[in-house]
Design an enzyme around this catalytic site. Structure first.
Site, PDB file in Angstrom:
ATOM      1  CG  ASP A  88     -17.348 -24.499 -31.689  1.00 36.42           C
ATOM      2  OD1 ASP A  88     -17.479 -24.515 -30.446  1.00 36.42           O
ATOM      3  OD2 ASP A  88     -16.977 -25.484 -32.338  1.00 36.42           O
ATOM      4  CG  ASP A 217     -18.278 -28.724 -35.257  1.00 32.65           C
ATOM      5  OD1 ASP A 217     -17.716 -28.422 -34.199  1.00 32.65           O
ATOM      6  OD2 ASP A 217     -19.219 -29.539 -35.320  1.00 32.65           O
TER       7      ASP A 217
END
Length: 274
Positions: A88, A217
């Site tokens: 990410d 995430d």
């Protein structure tokens, strides 16, 4: 620590630190919206992911990758036994855009479908969380642990409230909050999954939950939580809860199950009279 894993970790840590420096100098960037109005992306999201993936591919061309921006185009691949980097580039893009100092670069490595290493770096606060499976969790090189809280009535809970804008989650959130707010000490919403989970790992928060997450995430932060003594759930499951202890996680799940049952019953009753 396995020599090969140490090599992976040392190289990835260097890259993540370099990516953080890029964020510190970012300016004059355009903002785009993805499929949801609250899901934003900047040129820096793409730039950092491209750099991280390219350098890791150059170093280990046989490794696989799951990245946020790449997956927007090609979809999320299934995990295999091959080493897979899950990236990410900026978790907390909306915070980054508004110059709120709560954004981070996140890189995790999964080998044989097991989370093996995780690195989360917030360059704005100079907080670098790291973990290697079986070797503990660290903040800027210092060992960290969850606070071990087991009593839900004493807990501070972080929940991604902005996702309630999505009709898919609005009722879910409202029913759960109605139940939880009666018993917990307080609630926070930080706008970043990886930093929220890391704050559970170092004891600042007691539990964090978000529905509709993606592997990037939580790939790094989930391992950091477990290595700090906390409880986390399936990496590939979008509905995610981390907590300071298994006992606390179980308490949250009991109350949320009651809330979910109430929501479903209300829907069924409404359908009968419609």
């Amino acid at each position: 620590m396995d020599h090969q894993v140490k090599e992976y970790f040392d190289y990835a840590l260097q890259l993540v630190k370099e990516a953080g420096k890029v964020l510190l100098t970012a300016k004059d960037y355009e903002v785009e919206s993805k499929s949801d109005v609250y899901d934003l992306v900047t040129v820096y999201d793409r730039k950092i992911e491209e750099v991280l993936v390219k350098k890791l591919k150059d170093k280990w061309p046989d490794h696989r990758f799951i990245g946020e921006e790449e997956s927007e185009v090609s979809g999320i691949p299934d995990l295999t036994d091959e080493p897979t980097w899950i990236i990410d580039p900026i978790d907390g893009t909306a915070n980054f855009i508004r110059q709120l100092r709560m954004s981070a670069v996140s890189v995790g490595l999964v080998i044989r479908k097991q989370q093996t290493l995780g690195i989360v770096f917030n360059p704005f606060t100079d907080e670098c969380y790291t973990a290697v499976k079986g070797h503990g969790a660290f903040l800027n090189g210092e060992r960290i642990y969850t606070n071990g809280e087991t009593d839900i009535t004493k807990s501070i809970f972080a929940y991604e409230l902005s996702l309630a804008r999505n009709p898919k989650y609005l009722d879910l959130y409202m029913y759960r909050l109605k139940h939880l707010m009666k018993i917990i000490t307080g609630i926070r919403s930080l706008g970043t999954a990886v930093m929220s989970a890391c704050y559970v790992a170092d004891g600042r928060l007691d539990a964090y939950q978000c529905d509709g997450l993606y592997p990037w995430d939580i790939a790094a932060a989930g391992l950091i939580v477990t290595e700090a003594g906390g409880k986390e759930f399936d990496l590939m499951d979008p509905n995610f809860l981390v907590a300071a202890s298994k006992a606390l996680a179980d308490e949250y799940l009991i109350h949320e199950k009651k809330a979910d049952e109430e929501r479903i019953n209300a829907k069924n009753i409404k359908a009968i009279f419609d």
